[in-house]
Each structure stands twice: as structure tokens, then as C-alpha cells.
Design an enzyme around this catalytic site. Structure first.
Site, mmCIF file in Angstrom:
data_model
loop_
_atom_site.group_PDB
_atom_site.id
_atom_site.type_symbol
_atom_site.label_atom_id
_atom_site.label_comp_id
_atom_site.label_asym_id
_atom_site.label_seq_id
_atom_site.Cartn_x
_atom_site.Cartn_y
_atom_site.Cartn_z
ATOM 1 N N ARG A 123 0.893 -1.165 0.000
ATOM 2 C CA ARG A 123 0.000 0.000 0.000
ATOM 3 C C ARG A 123 0.919 1.198 0.000
ATOM 4 O O ARG A 123 1.668 1.441 0.931
ATOM 5 C CB ARG A 123 -0.904 -0.018 1.240
ATOM 6 N N HIS A 126 1.973 7.040 2.039
ATOM 7 C CA HIS A 126 0.894 8.030 2.000
ATOM 8 C C HIS A 126 0.630 8.560 3.403
ATOM 9 O O HIS A 126 1.220 8.109 4.384
ATOM 10 C CB HIS A 126 -0.385 7.400 1.442
ATOM 11 N N HIS A 128 -2.931 10.621 5.745
ATOM 12 C CA HIS A 128 -4.359 10.931 5.726
ATOM 13 C C HIS A 128 -4.653 12.212 6.495
ATOM 14 O O HIS A 128 -3.882 12.627 7.368
ATOM 15 C CB HIS A 128 -5.170 9.807 6.388
ATOM 16 N N GLU A 132 -5.747 6.898 11.516
ATOM 17 C CA GLU A 132 -6.011 5.540 11.027
ATOM 18 C C GLU A 132 -5.754 4.525 12.140
ATOM 19 O O GLU A 132 -4.704 4.547 12.788
ATOM 20 C CB GLU A 132 -5.107 5.229 9.838
ATOM 21 N N HIS A 171 3.024 6.955 6.351
ATOM 22 C CA HIS A 171 3.207 5.537 6.654
ATOM 23 C C HIS A 171 3.052 4.686 5.403
ATOM 24 O O HIS A 171 2.679 5.184 4.336
ATOM 25 C CB HIS A 171 2.204 5.095 7.725
ATOM 26 N N GLU A 194 -10.807 6.004 1.828
ATOM 27 C CA GLU A 194 -9.506 5.410 1.543
ATOM 28 C C GLU A 194 -8.990 5.827 0.171
ATOM 29 O O GLU A 194 -7.795 5.825 -0.090
ATOM 30 C CB GLU A 194 -9.642 3.882 1.628
ATOM 31 N N HIS A 308 -26.395 -2.475 27.963
ATOM 32 C CA HIS A 308 -25.475 -1.398 28.330
ATOM 33 C C HIS A 308 -25.598 -0.266 27.331
ATOM 34 O O HIS A 308 -26.329 -0.354 26.342
ATOM 35 C CB HIS A 308 -24.034 -1.915 28.357
ATOM 36 N N HIS A 310 -23.004 3.404 25.843
ATOM 37 C CA HIS A 310 -21.722 4.113 25.884
ATOM 38 C C HIS A 310 -21.987 5.613 25.978
ATOM 39 O O HIS A 310 -22.545 6.204 25.052
ATOM 40 C CB HIS A 310 -20.893 3.781 24.647
ATOM 41 N N GLU A 315 -20.714 3.928 18.723
ATOM 42 C CA GLU A 315 -20.001 2.653 18.591
ATOM 43 C C GLU A 315 -20.091 2.145 17.158
ATOM 44 O O GLU A 315 -21.184 1.974 16.616
ATOM 45 C CB GLU A 315 -20.593 1.623 19.548
ATOM 46 N N HIS A 354 -28.249 -1.091 24.218
ATOM 47 C CA HIS A 354 -28.183 -2.214 23.294
ATOM 48 C C HIS A 354 -27.635 -3.443 23.999
ATOM 49 O O HIS A 354 -27.038 -3.373 25.068
ATOM 50 C CB HIS A 354 -27.350 -1.890 22.052
#
Length: 416
Positions: A123, A126, A128, A132, A171, A194, A308, A310, A315, A354
């Protein structure tokens, strides 16, 4: 014409009202008025038939959508997506496919990529605009990164390992032998794609030759054979020994003080019960991971990821293996159940209740990924057992002695 008395009209109205009330009577496990679910169609089987156009192979993957439990109510934005129907970008050396908010409207905070590199597949170098986070699902991969101080790291990661590359740090990734690697990428921006990264080949190709000469201190002709178009993914030669690459990149400042890689899959469980286990990686133990926290959850057959929510972040889920069923609860009330299989993606908005069931006969494993420096959840049973029992009893009509038997240590996975 017969005369209708006021008394007879009131009597008839009362009879109708009583009949309607009886038809709508709510009960435990069947709470809605009018009642919902196949349970309420007894004596009228035509209510369940579906004679219209359909795709049985697809529909069979979603039994909870075809026949929701009677406790489901109302609707929600679709919280299921999948890499399985995401188009692949295939090149010599590997492929990639992605699901961003453009494909999955609810997913505001995280976008995801599934990528495969052959042994030696690269890959391209590059960086971003977003951070990531990577998770190796099979094989092994060599990663390289340079931090803002000029300190480089080269590391090999295997199945179950993760990495975190902060936004803007350059990276590269390369598949190792014998079979290359496949991995998940998560970006801390639901809109991040991407296919819109900053690539070394494109910058050099779009920089005047004389600027390149001045920047690198060599003749312009040095760059005469650089690619004119991006490489993105391409087949390369297998890298040499890791120690050789590490020695080659070491500068005067040494290596970064904190590793950009972490062994999530092989770390001791953060929480373990008879029902399964949870492993958590966030900035508390994976120090560089400042914007993404994650948990890897394994449920044994029949086990439950407890009820539970968050409080700190949405999520984003990646389903690795097994068969699962998730129900999400929101105000309204709204409750919707959906089925998940390997390669699927789930999404739960911050503070929505959930729970997840393993409905298969093998272990269920999935990732919970959050745009947050730390992992946080609130257990329903933990809340109930840490509220004065008399108060809870008045809410739920349950004896305080019974409430005392509820789990009070935040099990994460049931049974304990």
C-alpha cells in the site's frame, strides 16, 4: 324508525370500547398497543405471508427483520451495513473495499476499509487527514511510520494486532509471506475515504522538476522515471529481515518513545466470564491511540453482551466470526433487532441502549470501535444494583431481595 335511546348508545359504545381494549391489552413480553409481532397473529396466518418479489437467500440472513420480536417497536435509521456487498478496488498486489458515511448514513464518526495485500504487496507510501486505526484479520504485515519529530518505526504485525497512525503522519503497509495479509482500517471521520489519500507518487508527479531538485539536493534528472500516476496498491518484493529495516531508518533521535502498534488479540482479557471475554485497547494502555478506543469481544454460544450503553461516543462495530443478533433501544420508545454475520458492520449512537446475543453454535467475535481516547460503558445491571433497592423496587415492582441477586460487578458478558 325505531327510536334509539341515549342509554342504549352508551351501552353499545362501552361494549366496543371494552372489546378494543381487550384486543390491545399489553402483557409482559408483548407490551405494545396495538400489539406487534408474529405472536399476535394467531388465528390469522395470512398476516405473515409475503407473496411479493423477494430474494430468499438475502432474506434468510435477517430472520429478526423478517419476524421481529414482539418487544421491538417503531423504527430507527439502518444500523447494519456490510463489506460483503461493498465493491472491491482490485489491483496487482491486492484489493480494498470501504464503507463510509456516503454508504452508511448513520455512521458519522468512523469509516471503515477492508484491505488485502499479497505477500510483497504494498500500500503506497501516504498519509491521511484523519487518524487511522488498523486491525489484522489474517496473515502478517510490515508497517512503517515517521512521527513529527523525525523518529521512525518499522514493525511487523500479525493476526489480532492493531496499529494507530495519527492524522498527518506518513506511513506504508506491506504484506509478508507466505500469504500476505488482510486487515481492517478505521478512520476517525465517517466521511473519510480510503481513495482520497495524500500519495507520494502524486505529489512528486505534480511538482516542477526544478523544485524537486532543490528540495532533495540532486539533479532534476534523478526523478525522470518517477510514476506519473498513483500506485495505490502494487506488487513489490518481499522485505528483508525486520532488524535490517529498523536499523536502516534509525536516526539521531532514535525511535518513537511509544509504539504505534499493539497486540490486542494476545493481551490478557480485560474482563472474563463463563460467557466470554473482553479485551480493551485505548490511550490508557495503547498510549499513542489518542482518538480511537476499541474492544474485542468474544461470546460463547448462547452468551450475551449485557444490556449497556456508551456515554462518551458512538459505537462502530466489525463482526469477525460467528452469528450475532443485536437489539438497539432509544427514546420514543424505539427498539429494533438486527442480525449480523462475518464481514458485517454495526453502528450504535452514543447513549443508545443495546445488547448482543450469540445465536450461533460457535464463538461470536466482534470489534467495538469508538472515536474517543478512552473506552467507557454503563451496565444496566450495575446501575440498578447501585441505586437504593427500595427506589428500584418501586420502579420495577420487584422485591429488593430479588434485586440483590442481580449482577453488581459490571460483568460485560453473561453468564458470569
Amino acid at each position: 324508525m325505531a327510536r334509539v335511546s341515549r342509554r342504549s348508545m352508551l351501552s353499545a359504545a362501552g361494549t366496543v370500547a371494552a372489546t378494543v381494549a381487550a384486543a390491545k391489552a399489553a402483557s409482559f413480553g408483548n407490551p405494545d398497543e396495538p400489539p406487534q409481532g408474529a405472536l399476535n397473529t394467531k388465528g390469522n396466518p395470512a398476516s405473515l405471508t409475503d407473496p411479493g418479489p423477494q430474494n430468499p437467500a438475502l432474506g434468510a440472513q435477517f430472520p429478526s427483520a423478517q419476524s421481529p420480536p414482539p418487544t421491538d417497536v417503531s423504527d430507527m435509521p439502518m444500523f447494519w451495513a456490510s463489506f460483503n456487498n461493498a465493491p472491491k478496488r482490485i489491483q496487482n498486489g491486492g484489493w480494498a473495499r470501504q464503507v463510509t458515511q456516503a454508504d452508511f448514513a448513520i455512521a458519522e464518526t468512523i469509516s471503515g476499509v477492508d484491505m488485502k495485500l499479497t505477500a510483497g504487496g504494498i500500500r503506497e507510501m501516504h498519509w491521511h487527514l484523519a487518524a487511522e486505526w488498523g486491525f489484522v484479520t489474517s496473515g502478517a504485515c510490515r508497517v512503517t511510520i515517521l512521527d513529527e519529530m523525525g523518529r521512525a518505526q518499522v514493525a511487523d504485525v500479525k493476526q489480532g494486532d492493531i496499529w494507530y497512525f495519527p492524522a498527518g503522519l506518513p506511513h506504508s503497509l506491506q504484506g509478508l509471506g507466505p500469504d500476505g495479509c488482510e486487515f481492517l482500517l478505521c478512520f476517525d471521520d465517517g466521511k473519510a475515504t480510503e481513495y482520497n489519500t495524500l500519495l507520494i507518487t502524486e505529489w512528486l508527479a505534480h511538482t516542477p522538476p526544478q523544485i524537486l531538485a532543490e528540495n532533495f539536493g540532486v539533479p532534476a534528472e534523478t526523478f525522470a522515471k518517477i510514476p506519473l500516476h498513483q500506485l495505490y496498491i502494487f506488487q513489490g518484493e518481499l522485505p528483508g529481515p525486520l532488524a535490517v529495516d529498523q536499523a536502516a531508518v534509525k536516526g539521531k533521535l532514535g525511535f518513537p518513545p511509544n509504539s504505534f502498534t499493539f497486540s490486542l488479540g494476545s493481551m490478557p482479557p480485560t474482563r472474563q466470564t463463563r460467557g466470554g471475554e473482553v479485551r480493551i485497547a485505548d490511550s490508557g494502555n495503547f498510549l499513542v491511540s489518542k482518538t480511537i478506543a476499541a474492544a474485542m469481544v468474544t461470546l460463547r454460544p448462547g452468551a450475551l453482551r449485557e444490556m449497556h450503553w456508551h456515554p462518551n461516543a458512538d459505537e462502530w462495530q466489525y463482526w469477525i466470526k460467528g452469528k450475532g443478533r443485536m437489539t438497539v433501544f432509544d427514546s420514543g420508545p424505539r427498539a429494533v433487532t438486527m442480525d449480523f454475520n462475518p464481514g458485517d458492520i454495526g453502528y450504535v449512537k452514543r447513549s443508545n441502549g443495546h445488547y448482543i446475543q450469540n445465536v450461533g453454535d460457535t464463538d461470536l467475535q466482534f470489534l467495538e470501535v469508538f472515536r474517543s481516547p478512552y473506552f467507557a460503558d454503563v451496565s444496566l445491571s450495575d446501575w440498578v444494583t447501585h441505586t437504593p433497592p427500595a427506589l428500584v423496587a418501586q420502579h420495577l415492582n420487584i422485591d429488593p431481595a430479588t434485586i440483590a441477586k442481580f449482577p453488581n460487578n459490571k460483568p460485560e458478558v453473561m453468564p458470569e
